[in-house]
Design an enzyme around this catalytic site. Structure first.
Site, PDB file in Angstrom:
ATOM      1  N   HIS A 236       0.843  -1.195   0.000  1.00 20.35           N
ATOM      2  CA  HIS A 236       0.000   0.000   0.000  1.00 20.35           C
ATOM      3  C   HIS A 236       0.892   1.265   0.000  1.00 20.35           C
ATOM      4  O   HIS A 236       0.564   2.262   0.637  1.00 20.35           O
ATOM      5  CB  HIS A 236      -0.918  -0.010   1.225  1.00 20.35           C
ATOM      6  CG  HIS A 236      -2.320   0.476   0.964  1.00 20.35           C
ATOM      7  ND1 HIS A 236      -3.402  -0.360   0.828  1.00 20.35           N
ATOM      8  CD2 HIS A 236      -2.825   1.733   0.837  1.00 20.35           C
ATOM      9  CE1 HIS A 236      -4.493   0.356   0.645  1.00 20.35           C
ATOM     10  NE2 HIS A 236      -4.176   1.633   0.633  1.00 20.35           N
ATOM     11  N   ASP A 267       3.323  -2.935  -7.039  1.00 15.97           N
ATOM     12  CA  ASP A 267       3.468  -1.480  -6.927  1.00 15.97           C
ATOM     13  C   ASP A 267       4.341  -1.129  -5.733  1.00 15.97           C
ATOM     14  O   ASP A 267       4.712  -1.982  -4.931  1.00 15.97           O
ATOM     15  CB  ASP A 267       2.103  -0.755  -6.905  1.00 15.97           C
ATOM     16  CG  ASP A 267       1.315  -0.941  -5.623  1.00 15.97           C
ATOM     17  OD1 ASP A 267       1.877  -1.335  -4.584  1.00 15.97           O
ATOM     18  OD2 ASP A 267       0.099  -0.664  -5.659  1.00 15.97           O
ATOM     19  N   GLY A 290       1.394   4.672  -8.171  1.00 18.01           N
ATOM     20  CA  GLY A 290       0.439   5.437  -7.370  1.00 18.01           C
ATOM     21  C   GLY A 290       0.673   6.934  -7.396  1.00 18.01           C
ATOM     22  O   GLY A 290       0.142   7.663  -8.237  1.00 18.01           O
TER      23      GLY A 290
HETATM   24  C1  LIG Z   1      -2.950   9.139  -0.844  1.00 18.06           C
HETATM   25  C2  LIG Z   1      -3.066   7.685  -1.164  1.00 18.06           C
HETATM   26  C3  LIG Z   1      -4.333   7.094  -1.212  1.00 18.06           C
HETATM   27  C4  LIG Z   1      -4.458   5.732  -1.528  1.00 18.06           C
HETATM   28  N1  LIG Z   1      -5.710   5.171  -1.600  1.00 18.06           N
HETATM   29  C5  LIG Z   1      -5.829   3.858  -1.929  1.00 18.06           C
HETATM   30  C6  LIG Z   1      -7.107   3.245  -2.051  1.00 18.06           C
HETATM   31  O1  LIG Z   1      -8.163   3.873  -1.901  1.00 18.06           O
HETATM   32  N2  LIG Z   1      -7.158   1.922  -2.358  1.00 18.06           N
HETATM   33  C7  LIG Z   1      -6.030   1.184  -2.557  1.00 18.06           C
HETATM   34  O2  LIG Z   1      -6.099  -0.003  -2.835  1.00 18.06           O
HETATM   35  N3  LIG Z   1      -4.797   1.748  -2.449  1.00 18.06           N
HETATM   36  C8  LIG Z   1      -4.676   3.054  -2.150  1.00 18.06           C
HETATM   37  N4  LIG Z   1      -3.423   3.618  -2.060  1.00 18.06           N
HETATM   38  C9  LIG Z   1      -2.222   2.790  -2.343  1.00 18.06           C
HETATM   39  C10 LIG Z   1      -1.883   2.800  -3.832  1.00 18.06           C
HETATM   40  O3  LIG Z   1      -2.874   2.179  -4.605  1.00 18.06           O
HETATM   41  C11 LIG Z   1      -0.572   2.068  -4.129  1.00 18.06           C
HETATM   42  O4  LIG Z   1      -0.596   0.779  -3.572  1.00 18.06           O
HETATM   43  C12 LIG Z   1       0.677   2.792  -3.659  1.00 18.06           C
HETATM   44  O5  LIG Z   1       0.491   4.192  -3.685  1.00 18.06           O
HETATM   45  C13 LIG Z   1       1.824   2.388  -4.573  1.00 18.06           C
HETATM   46  O6  LIG Z   1       2.997   2.992  -4.249  1.00 18.06           O
HETATM   47  P1  LIG Z   1       3.586   4.315  -5.006  1.00 18.06           P
HETATM   48  O7  LIG Z   1       2.658   5.434  -4.663  1.00 18.06           O
HETATM   49  O8  LIG Z   1       4.912   4.432  -4.367  1.00 18.06           O
HETATM   50  O9  LIG Z   1       3.630   4.042  -6.477  1.00 18.06           O
HETATM   51  C14 LIG Z   1      -3.286   4.963  -1.765  1.00 18.06           C
HETATM   52  C15 LIG Z   1      -2.021   5.577  -1.720  1.00 18.06           C
HETATM   53  C16 LIG Z   1      -1.902   6.923  -1.440  1.00 18.06           C
HETATM   54  C17 LIG Z   1      -0.542   7.555  -1.446  1.00 18.06           C
END
Ligand SMILES: Cc1cc2nc3c(=O)[nH]c(=O)nc-3n(C[C@H](O)[C@H](O)[C@H](O)COP(=O)(O)O)c2cc1C
Length: 339
Positions: A236, A267, A290
């Site tokens: 995440h 990710d 993300g």
């Molecule tokens: C602000 C924020 C909100 C996120 N909201 C969700 C979400 O609603 N559902 C989900 O599965 N992952 C969520 N994520 C995780 C992203 O889908 C992802 O796994 C992660 O950001 C990947 O890493 P990266 O940002 O370094 O590429 C969120 C991440 C961030 C930074």
């Protein structure tokens, strides 16, 4: 518009929550939740980035060049690049009110579609956090993947049925959301999901089902047992548990356990087409990105998102040419330097 302008616009809109750093590596936003940082010490976001940085590419340009094919087949469709926008929810809380569930998902879904890839959308404590992005996907001809939080069984089954009706590519669940402090703070905490319940959810739909938030071979085997189409190797972005390994560190072991049986997405800290190449070399079928997609959406809307995708795609193409991979299936572990 060019990518530098996208970054400059984003800086004006989402600073100070996100500083739009030159390298999106989790250092300036350490521990900032609400905000785009990692949980606790923030070390997991940083580690995701750094462990990818440590891997290098092995150059080989002594071969007969063929036209490069960067495309990947998933969900019975072909995508131009093995790159998807990761789900990001609660935009106002973590970035800025300048975009909301609707305008954000429109930028992501339409921008990804224009660039020949697709986006995942998120979920939140209010029903509209799931439903509004789902409607945007439906309006884009189903080109997107909604991600459902592991709520109670009845609510999940209802949301899966809505996704099916909207004609989406696939449906995902972020099973690691039990570690999200913001859900607990908003009075709607979620809990881990037993395999038997996941089986029931997967069995309720004809859609490919993706389980997001897998960090061990043991969990990956449970996802396979539940009947998933694929998994996202993900922590995440470091937002659910401090002190986990980086996703790229656990990928080879997970790929050895379920590769070929499940589609493997990953990710966490993927920031360039070179990082996409590294992930594929270590066993992934495709990646999710993300935070940089969030920056692209704030800074340039759907145009910014399409532009960012093309940037990643052209870097991937470059990496393939310089290592001797004509197609994604040619990318192998010998093409990366792990010492
Ligand atoms: C602000 C924020 C909100 C996120 N909201 C969700 C979400 O609603 N559902 C989900 O599965 N992952 C969520 N994520 C995780 C992203 O889908 C992802 O796994 C992660 O950001 C990947 O890493 P990266 O940002 O370094 O590429 C969120 C991440 C961030 C930074």
């Amino acid at each position: 518009m060019n990518y530098q302008e996208v970054l400059q616009n984003a800086r004006e809109i989402i600073n100070p929550k996100c500083k739009v750093c030159k390298a999106c590596n989790g250092i300036a936003c350490r521990g900032e939740i609400p905000g785009p940082g990692g949980k606790g010490t923030g070390s997991v976001f940083v580690r995701n980035y750094e462990k990818l940085e440590e891997i290098k590419l092995n150059m080989d340009t002594l071969y007969a060049f063929k036209e490069l094919d960067t495309s990947v087949a998933l969900f019975g469709k072909r995508f131009k690049y093995p790159v998807f926008a990761a789900p990001i929810g609660a935009l106002g809380l973590h970035y800025s009110d300048k975009l909301n569930d609707e305008t954000y998902s429109r930028a992501i879904i339409e921008g990804c579609k224009q660039a020949g890839v697709a986006g995942f959308t998120g979920d939140g404590v209010k029903a509209e956090n799931y439903e509004v992005p789902l409607k945007v996907i439906e309006e884009a001809g189903g080109c997107g993947i909604p991600t459902i939080k592991p709520w109670g069984l009845a609510e999940v089954l209802e949301n899966v049925a809505k996704a099916e009706k909207a004609g989406v590519l696939a449906v995902a669940m972020d099973v690691d959301a039990a570690g999200l402090t913001v859900l607990a703070a908003a009075g709607k905490p979620v809990k881990p999901k037993p395999v038997a319940e996941l089986k029931q959810i997967v069995g309720s739909t004809g859609l490919p089902f993706i389980i997001k938030g897998i960090m061990t071979a043991k969990s990956a085997l449970k996802a396979a047992e539940a009947g998933a189409y694929g998994i996202v190797v993900s922590n995440h972005g470091g937002r659910v548990l401090d002190h986990t390994p980086a996703t790229i560190e656990v990928l080879p072991e997970i790929a050895a356990a379920v590769g070929g049986r499940l589609k493997i997405f990953i990710d966490g800290g993927i920031r360039s087409g070179l990082d996409v190449f590294k992930a594929l070399a270590l066993g992934a079928d495709a990646v999710l990105i993300g935070r940089p997609y969030a920056v692209a959406a704030y800074g340039g809307g759907s145009e910014g998102v399409a532009l960012y995708t093309e940037k990643i795609g052209s870097e991937l193409r470059d990496a393939m040419m310089m290592t001797g991979a004509a197609a994604l299936d040619d990318i192998s572990q010998e093409m990366v330097y792990l010492k």
